[in-house]
Write an enzyme that holds these catalytic residues in place. Structure first.
Site, PDB file in Angstrom:
ATOM      1  N   GLU A   1     -48.832   4.223 -17.663  1.00 37.61           N
ATOM      2  CA  GLU A   1     -50.228   3.879 -17.440  1.00 37.61           C
ATOM      3  C   GLU A   1     -50.581   4.225 -15.998  1.00 37.61           C
ATOM      4  OE1 GLU A   1     -53.151  -0.002 -17.981  1.00 37.61           O
ATOM      5  OE2 GLU A   1     -51.002  -0.321 -17.702  1.00 37.61           O
TER       6      GLU A   1
ATOM      7  N   ARG B   1     -43.089  -5.998 -25.099  1.00 35.16           N
ATOM      8  CA  ARG B   1     -43.604  -6.768 -26.230  1.00 35.16           C
ATOM      9  C   ARG B   1     -42.557  -7.797 -26.638  1.00 35.16           C
ATOM     10  NH1 ARG B   1     -45.645  -1.633 -27.131  1.00 35.16           N
ATOM     11  NH2 ARG B   1     -47.908  -1.617 -27.373  1.00 35.16           N
TER      12      ARG B   1
ATOM     13  N   GLU C   1     -45.195  -7.852 -17.499  1.00 34.30           N
ATOM     14  CA  GLU C   1     -46.242  -8.215 -18.443  1.00 34.30           C
ATOM     15  C   GLU C   1     -45.609  -8.418 -19.811  1.00 34.30           C
ATOM     16  OE1 GLU C   1     -49.729  -5.895 -20.881  1.00 34.30           O
ATOM     17  OE2 GLU C   1     -49.424  -5.310 -18.794  1.00 34.30           O
TER      18      GLU C   1
END
Length: 149
Positions: A126, A9, A65
């Site tokens: 994940e 993030r 990401e």
């Protein structure tokens, strides 16, 4: 099993892209703007992996990401680090094996595509179904999420 991506993030997307792309040398391969969820995802790849990622999608080679939440948030307790992601041949068999080993499935694969578990150090992992999602099936379909993921 194959390693897919790491999610981080970021609080300032422009500054993050300046660092990772302009200065560090990664290549932007995909961007998702989600107005409903109020976030932007930017996938970056190493230069040697960029062409494969652009051709085959983010599962073609490992990516970074960057997740930018539009509403300001102070990230504490490692919250700016999101998760590790791995692709598996059979998400249901993998989750069943993990459950039998005593691992909590924090986010069950209700959609036949994605699940989350946590490591003993609370690193979120994940698990993604290789290829197309499996048809939704029990017990996963009605299994609630547990804890944070």
């Amino acid at each position: 099993m194959r390693y897919l991506h790491t999610m981080v993030r970021v609080t300032d997307l422009d500054a993050a892209l300046d660092f990772y792309v302009t200065k560090f040398g990664l290549v932007e391969t995909r961007r998702i703007e989600n107005e409903k969820g109020r976030f932007t995802l930017v996938f970056l790849a190493a230069p040697d992996d960029a062409a494969t990622v652009k051709e085959q999608g983010s599962r073609g080679r490992p990516t970074l990401e960057l997740t930018y939440n539009w509403d300001p948030e102070v990230y504490t307790g490692g919250r700016n680090f999101g998760h590790l992601a791995y692709e598996v041949d059979d998400i249901y068999a993998t989750c069943d094996r993990l459950m039998k080993a005593g691992i909590t499935i924090n986010r069950p694969p209700r959609d036949g595509n994605m699940a989350f578990v946590r490591s003993p150090d609370n690193i979120s992992i994940e698990i993604l179904q290789k290829g197309e999602p499996k048809a939704p099936a029990e017990p996963w379909l009605s299994m609630p999420s547990t804890g944070a993921w």
